[in-house]
Design an enzyme around this catalytic site. Structure first.
Site, PDB file in Angstrom:
ATOM      1  N   HIS A  21     -10.733  -5.350  -3.101  1.00 43.11           N
ATOM      2  CA  HIS A  21      -9.393  -5.518  -2.545  1.00 43.11           C
ATOM      3  C   HIS A  21      -9.476  -5.783  -1.053  1.00 43.11           C
ATOM      4  CE1 HIS A  21     -10.308  -1.204  -2.311  1.00 43.11           C
ATOM      5  NE2 HIS A  21      -9.469  -1.126  -1.282  1.00 43.11           N
TER       6      HIS A  21
ATOM      7  N   GLU B 257     -12.877   3.086  -1.422  1.00 40.42           N
ATOM      8  CA  GLU B 257     -12.477   4.231  -2.233  1.00 40.42           C
ATOM      9  C   GLU B 257     -12.155   3.850  -3.668  1.00 40.42           C
ATOM     10  OE1 GLU B 257      -9.340   6.289  -0.215  1.00 40.42           O
ATOM     11  OE2 GLU B 257     -10.578   6.661   1.562  1.00 40.42           O
ATOM     12  N   VAL B 258     -11.602   2.671  -3.877  1.00 37.26           N
ATOM     13  CA  VAL B 258     -11.303   2.181  -5.225  1.00 37.26           C
ATOM     14  C   VAL B 258     -12.290   1.067  -5.526  1.00 37.26           C
ATOM     15  CG1 VAL B 258      -9.583   1.088  -6.714  1.00 37.26           C
ATOM     16  CG2 VAL B 258      -8.864   2.774  -5.006  1.00 37.26           C
TER      17      VAL B 258
ATOM     18  N   ASN C 120     -13.296  -3.185   2.653  1.00 37.73           N
ATOM     19  CA  ASN C 120     -14.313  -2.138   2.647  1.00 37.73           C
ATOM     20  C   ASN C 120     -15.213  -2.368   1.439  1.00 37.73           C
ATOM     21  OD1 ASN C 120     -13.010  -0.854   4.844  1.00 37.73           O
ATOM     22  ND2 ASN C 120     -11.582   0.104   3.443  1.00 37.73           N
TER      23      ASN C 120
ATOM     24  N   HIS D 157      -7.252  -5.388   2.422  1.00 40.58           N
ATOM     25  CA  HIS D 157      -6.092  -4.821   3.105  1.00 40.58           C
ATOM     26  C   HIS D 157      -5.580  -5.886   4.067  1.00 40.58           C
ATOM     27  CE1 HIS D 157      -6.840  -0.520   2.066  1.00 40.58           C
ATOM     28  NE2 HIS D 157      -8.093  -0.956   1.964  1.00 40.58           N
TER      29      HIS D 157
ATOM     30  N   ASP E 106       0.847  -1.188   0.000  1.00 40.65           N
ATOM     31  CA  ASP E 106       0.000   0.000   0.000  1.00 40.65           C
ATOM     32  C   ASP E 106       0.884   1.240   0.000  1.00 40.65           C
ATOM     33  OD1 ASP E 106      -1.709   2.218   1.177  1.00 40.65           O
ATOM     34  OD2 ASP E 106      -3.192   0.612   1.048  1.00 40.65           O
TER      35      ASP E 106
END
Length: 115
Positions: free
Chosen positions: A98, A93-94, A85, A100, A30
């Site tokens: 994905h 946000e993207v 998320n 984390h 990241d």
């Protein structure tokens, strides 16, 4: 998707510090780490959210990547955190699914970690 930053990373159109890759999944560091170790694990095939993944193979490969990365970075014994998320209210946000993966140190409570 032609304008998706994670698709561009998966297709090697954008340089990233890749730490894991197989046929279905790629993981990279990241750019704004929230822990000593902070990786993003993504399917190479574009899915907007985890809810859009429509095959077991992708889910299996994502979980295999988690296990392999935890072993490679010696965090399987002490532990790590996974965060996904999902959509706007979940803090995504993207819009490319994905996960984390955070570790390498003792982490506090998860409530405000990803804000």
């Amino acid at each position: 998707m032609s304008d998706c930053i994670f698709c561009k990373i998966a297709n090697k159109e954008i340089n990233s510090e890749i730490i894991y890759e197989n046929e279905s999944v790629i993981a990279f560091k990241d750019l704004n780490p929230r822990a000593k170790l902070h990786f993003l694990i993504i399917p190479k095939k574009h899915f907007d959210t985890i809810l859009d993944i429509d095959d077991n193979k992708t889910m299996e490969e994502l979980l295999k990547a988690v296990k392999d990365i935890a072993t490679k970075y010696n965090i399987s014994e002490k532990g790590f955190r996974l965060v996904n998320n999902c959509k706007e209210d979940g803090g995504q946000e993207v819009m490319h699914m994905h996960i984390h993966m955070l570790g390498g140190e003792k982490l506090g409570t998860a409530t405000h970690l990803m804000q």
